[in-house]
Design an enzyme around this catalytic site. Structure first.
Site, PDB file in Angstrom:
ATOM      1  NE  ARG A   1      80.154  19.097 -47.604  1.00 24.08           N
ATOM      2  CZ  ARG A   1      81.041  19.746 -46.867  1.00 24.08           C
ATOM      3  NH1 ARG A   1      82.328  19.497 -47.017  1.00 24.08           N
ATOM      4  NH2 ARG A   1      80.659  20.639 -45.978  1.00 24.08           N
TER       5      ARG A   1
ATOM      6  CG  ASP B   1      79.501  22.703 -49.348  1.00 26.15           C
ATOM      7  OD1 ASP B   1      78.674  22.145 -50.117  1.00 26.15           O
ATOM      8  OD2 ASP B   1      79.185  23.567 -48.526  1.00 26.15           O
TER       9      ASP B   1
END
Length: 147
Positions: free
Chosen positions: A8, A119
């Site tokens: 990310r 995530d």
């Protein structure tokens, strides 16, 4: 900032860097990404993150690193991806003398109000694409606000 700095946060960093470059603001912003943990230090971003960025014409040479005491003293903002990272970063920030960074969720800037950037590590290409789109929306909104 994210847990391992390979999915990310490198996407967010690359997106933000492209936005400031496109807007000719690169001399006003110092952009980096880091991890709360030391799991992946020195590693390149996840291949799926790189492939997602490349599909959007963005390259990155980022190598994972862990957040440092200096980051809290140097950066104006530390933007993170979810509540557990926010909690860890605030705890670390409280232990740093002269912490100047404002620690916030990147998702707090999302016009679509998706507060958490999940995530995608255990997900698929589509999940990486979702992260990319969230990062674009949030980074644009963040840049548009007066600093």
């Amino acid at each position: 900032v994210s847990i391992g700095n390979i999915c990310r946060s490198p996407i967010a960093e690359a997106v933000f860097r492209k936005l400031v470059t496109d807007e000719k603001l690169e001399n006003k912003w110092m952009t980096d990404s880091a991890a709360v943990s030391d799991w992946n230090v020195g590693r390149s971003p996840d291949a799926r993150a790189l492939s997602c960025l490349r599909n959007h014409g963005i390259e990155t040479a980022h190598k994972a690193r862990q957040v440092t005491k200096e980051d809290f003293q140097t950066f104006d903002y530390i933007l993170c991806m979810d509540e557990s990272n926010l909690r860890d970063l605030k705890r670390k920030g409280n232990q740093v003398k002269d912490c100047k960074a404002k620690i916030e969720l990147l998702g707090s800037y999302d016009p679509q109000k998706q507060l958490i950037i999940e995530d995608p590590y255990y997900g698929n290409e589509k999940d990486f694409e979702t992260v990319y789109e969230q990062c674009v929306r949030c980074c644009k909104a963040f840049l548009e606000k007066p600093h």
